[in-house]
Motif scaffolding. Structure first.
Motif, PDB file in Angstrom:
ATOM      1  N   ARG A 114     -13.941   0.231   1.633  1.00 32.12           N
ATOM      2  CA  ARG A 114     -14.228  -1.053   0.983  1.00 32.12           C
ATOM      3  C   ARG A 114     -15.713  -1.382   1.069  1.00 32.12           C
ATOM      4  NH1 ARG A 114      -9.413  -3.991   0.652  1.00 32.12           N
ATOM      5  NH2 ARG A 114      -7.718  -3.235   1.961  1.00 32.12           N
TER       6      ARG A 114
ATOM      7  N   ASP B 170      -6.043   3.455 -10.972  1.00 30.77           N
ATOM      8  CA  ASP B 170      -4.847   3.093 -10.189  1.00 30.77           C
ATOM      9  C   ASP B 170      -5.209   2.898  -8.716  1.00 30.77           C
ATOM     10  OD1 ASP B 170      -3.330   3.533 -12.460  1.00 30.77           O
ATOM     11  OD2 ASP B 170      -1.899   4.885 -11.492  1.00 30.77           O
ATOM     12  N   THR B 171      -6.223   3.600  -8.268  1.00 31.32           N
ATOM     13  CA  THR B 171      -6.514   3.675  -6.829  1.00 31.32           C
ATOM     14  C   THR B 171      -7.914   3.187  -6.464  1.00 31.32           C
ATOM     15  OG1 THR B 171      -7.313   5.945  -7.065  1.00 31.32           O
ATOM     16  CG2 THR B 171      -4.971   5.685  -6.569  1.00 31.32           C
ATOM     17  N   VAL B 172      -8.661   2.768  -7.467  1.00 29.59           N
ATOM     18  CA  VAL B 172     -10.039   2.293  -7.243  1.00 29.59           C
ATOM     19  C   VAL B 172     -10.186   0.932  -7.897  1.00 29.59           C
ATOM     20  CG1 VAL B 172     -12.488   2.788  -7.642  1.00 29.59           C
ATOM     21  CG2 VAL B 172     -10.870   4.676  -7.436  1.00 29.59           C
ATOM     22  N   ARG B 173     -10.809  -0.023  -7.218  1.00 32.91           N
ATOM     23  CA  ARG B 173     -11.176  -1.276  -7.903  1.00 32.91           C
ATOM     24  C   ARG B 173     -12.580  -1.139  -8.452  1.00 32.91           C
ATOM     25  NH1 ARG B 173      -8.026  -4.154  -3.738  1.00 32.91           N
ATOM     26  NH2 ARG B 173      -6.276  -5.070  -4.852  1.00 32.91           N
TER      27      ARG B 173
ATOM     28  N   GLY C 133      -8.400  -7.886  -2.822  1.00 36.35           N
ATOM     29  CA  GLY C 133      -7.010  -7.538  -2.525  1.00 36.35           C
ATOM     30  C   GLY C 133      -6.555  -8.001  -1.157  1.00 36.35           C
ATOM     31  N   SER C 134      -5.899  -7.089  -0.435  1.00 34.99           N
ATOM     32  CA  SER C 134      -5.276  -7.457   0.843  1.00 34.99           C
ATOM     33  C   SER C 134      -6.310  -7.883   1.887  1.00 34.99           C
ATOM     34  CB  SER C 134      -4.432  -6.301   1.367  1.00 34.99           C
ATOM     35  OG  SER C 134      -5.249  -5.217   1.741  1.00 34.99           O
TER      36      SER C 134
ATOM     37  N   ARG D  77      -1.390  -5.257 -12.152  1.00 27.80           N
ATOM     38  CA  ARG D  77      -0.772  -5.960 -11.016  1.00 27.80           C
ATOM     39  C   ARG D  77      -0.700  -7.460 -11.283  1.00 27.80           C
ATOM     40  NH1 ARG D  77      -4.792  -2.870  -7.949  1.00 27.80           N
ATOM     41  NH2 ARG D  77      -3.846  -1.050  -6.941  1.00 27.80           N
TER      42      ARG D  77
ATOM     43  N   GLU E 168      -3.351   6.872   4.029  1.00 25.61           N
ATOM     44  CA  GLU E 168      -4.117   6.354   2.899  1.00 25.61           C
ATOM     45  C   GLU E 168      -5.445   5.918   3.503  1.00 25.61           C
ATOM     46  OE1 GLU E 168      -1.885   3.478   0.623  1.00 25.61           O
ATOM     47  OE2 GLU E 168      -0.780   5.167  -0.231  1.00 25.61           O
TER      48      GLU E 168
ATOM     49  N   ASP F 255     -13.539  -1.166  -3.960  1.00 22.99           N
ATOM     50  CA  ASP F 255     -12.812  -0.461  -2.896  1.00 22.99           C
ATOM     51  C   ASP F 255     -12.000   0.670  -3.539  1.00 22.99           C
ATOM     52  OD1 ASP F 255     -10.442  -1.597  -3.961  1.00 22.99           O
ATOM     53  OD2 ASP F 255     -10.499  -3.277  -2.570  1.00 22.99           O
ATOM     54  N   PHE F 256     -11.520   1.566  -2.716  1.00 28.17           N
ATOM     55  CA  PHE F 256     -10.708   2.666  -3.253  1.00 28.17           C
ATOM     56  C   PHE F 256      -9.897   3.313  -2.148  1.00 28.17           C
ATOM     57  CE2 PHE F 256     -13.554   6.104  -1.767  1.00 28.17           C
ATOM     58  CZ  PHE F 256     -14.756   5.420  -1.635  1.00 28.17           C
ATOM     59  N   LYS F 257      -8.910   4.108  -2.573  1.00 26.65           N
ATOM     60  CA  LYS F 257      -8.003   4.804  -1.656  1.00 26.65           C
ATOM     61  C   LYS F 257      -8.138   6.306  -1.870  1.00 26.65           C
ATOM     62  CE  LYS F 257      -4.044   5.940  -2.723  1.00 26.65           C
ATOM     63  NZ  LYS F 257      -3.314   7.185  -3.092  1.00 26.65           N
TER      64      LYS F 257
ATOM     65  N   ILE G 148      -8.669   4.049   3.012  1.00 19.54           N
ATOM     66  CA  ILE G 148      -9.212   3.022   2.117  1.00 19.54           C
ATOM     67  C   ILE G 148     -10.655   2.737   2.512  1.00 19.54           C
ATOM     68  CG2 ILE G 148      -9.004   0.591   1.437  1.00 19.54           C
ATOM     69  CD1 ILE G 148      -5.951   0.977   1.757  1.00 19.54           C
TER      70      ILE G 148
HETATM   71  N1  UDP Z   1      -4.620   1.269  -2.959  1.00 18.92           N
HETATM   72  C1  UDP Z   1      -3.910   2.339  -3.496  1.00 18.92           C
HETATM   73  N2  UDP Z   1      -2.614   2.534  -3.100  1.00 18.92           N
HETATM   74  C2  UDP Z   1      -1.989   1.734  -2.201  1.00 18.92           C
HETATM   75  C3  UDP Z   1      -2.710   0.648  -1.661  1.00 18.92           C
HETATM   76  C4  UDP Z   1      -4.020   0.451  -2.054  1.00 18.92           C
HETATM   77  O1  UDP Z   1      -4.438   3.106  -4.287  1.00 18.92           O
HETATM   78  O2  UDP Z   1      -0.815   1.986  -1.895  1.00 18.92           O
HETATM   79  C5  UDP Z   1      -6.016   1.049  -3.364  1.00 18.92           C
HETATM   80  C6  UDP Z   1      -6.160  -0.171  -4.249  1.00 18.92           C
HETATM   81  O3  UDP Z   1      -6.136   0.192  -5.612  1.00 18.92           O
HETATM   82  C7  UDP Z   1      -7.512  -0.698  -3.875  1.00 18.92           C
HETATM   83  C8  UDP Z   1      -7.684  -0.267  -2.407  1.00 18.92           C
HETATM   84  O4  UDP Z   1      -6.766   0.785  -2.205  1.00 18.92           O
HETATM   85  O5  UDP Z   1      -8.524  -0.061  -4.644  1.00 18.92           O
HETATM   86  C9  UDP Z   1      -7.457  -1.386  -1.425  1.00 18.92           C
HETATM   87  O6  UDP Z   1      -6.210  -1.965  -1.668  1.00 18.92           O
HETATM   88  P1  UDP Z   1      -5.683  -3.214  -0.826  1.00 18.92           P
HETATM   89  O7  UDP Z   1      -5.489  -2.827   0.587  1.00 18.92           O
HETATM   90  O8  UDP Z   1      -6.551  -4.388  -1.094  1.00 18.92           O
HETATM   91  O9  UDP Z   1      -4.213  -3.426  -1.351  1.00 18.92           O
HETATM   92  P2  UDP Z   1      -3.673  -4.163  -2.638  1.00 18.92           P
HETATM   93  O10 UDP Z   1      -4.345  -5.483  -2.698  1.00 18.92           O
HETATM   94  O11 UDP Z   1      -3.971  -3.244  -3.776  1.00 18.92           O
HETATM   95  O12 UDP Z   1      -2.219  -4.221  -2.304  1.00 18.92           O
END
Ligand code: UDP
Length: 233
Positions: free
Chosen positions: A92, A195-198, A97-98, A214, A88, A173-175, A90
């Protein structure tokens, strides 16, 4: 009925008569926290198919190769069959998020430069964060593939950030996921959706993405619709 090759959390993949092509079907299922939270976002599959196709078309016009060939229906898109690189990727621009949690800061802090992070795609392990050396040492991707992935990820970030800023949306951020096609080329795969982009509204910082699901913020479907409205304005 075509053979289902794979069912993921948000999509199904079906075989076609052509061994180099698959059909991806977008579902309404929504999950979070590595599958611990489950639910449905009404018509998410339809919206996410529209949004991914829109972003992938935009990226292709800007020189990014991807796996999509043709949108077939509301929920289905014909794609090149690729071998997914299990990372994945990512990107930013703003801490959320994390990352905000890990660094002990408020969400919303702009980063001095974009961060690229790799997580090894493995649900049982909870997608652990890895680096370039892990990717090469464990044979997840070659040195050349890692270099190519990073370069494409930063280019995609520039294209999307600028496009979204014009539509009053901040790309937080996005994945991304990448695959290797039949010719051995690394190309963009999977999806680019809320689903995959903030995505935050540039004026109010209102969240227009899956964080509404979430974090139980409400108006989830409305946020996805608003993204489509902004993209197609
Ligand atoms: N993300 C995703 N799939 C995952 C984990 C993250 O699409 O399994 C995307 C998430 O939507 C965000 C970015 O990656 O846009 C960064 O996510 P983060 O690491 O902050 O994790 P989260 O807080 O979503 O668990």
């Amino acid at each position: 009925m075509a053979e289902m090759l794979y069912e993921g959390k948000a999509k199904k993949v079906f075989a076609t008569d052509n061994p180099n092509e698959v059909v991806i079907y977008y579902k309404d299922d929504a999950t979070a926290f590595n599958g611990l939270k489950k639910g449905t976002i009404i018509d998410k599959g339809i919206m996410n198919n529209t949004i991914t196709t829109f972003f992938f078309d935009l990226l292709a016009k800007n020189g990014i190769p991807h796996h999509q060939l043709k949108k077939l229906s509301d929920r289905e898109v014909l794609c090149k069959k690729v071998s997914i690189i299990p990372l994945e990727v990512i990107v930013r621009n703003i801490a959320a998020g994390s990352l905000a949690k890990k660094m002990g800061i408020e969400e919303g802090l702009p980063l001095k430069k974009p961060i690229i992070e790799f997580c090894y795609k493995n649900d049982e392990l909870g997608d652990p964060m890895v680096n370039d050396d892990y990717a090469e040492a464990f044979g997840i991707a070659t040195d050349a593939q890692v270099t190519e992935i990073k370069s494409m990820a930063l280019k995609i970030n520039d294209i999307l950030k600028k496009f979204l800023a014009d539509r009053k949306v901040r790309l937080i951020d996005f994945k991304l996921e990448f695959g290797v096609d039949a010719d051995g080329r690394v190309i963009l795969a999977d999806e680019i959706t809320p689903d995959t982009v903030r995505l935050w509204d540039a004026g109010t910082n209102e969240k227009l993405d899956k964080d509404r699901f979430r974090r139980d913020l409400g108006n989830v479907e409305e946020a996805y619709q608003e993204v489509i409205r902004r993209l197609t304005k």
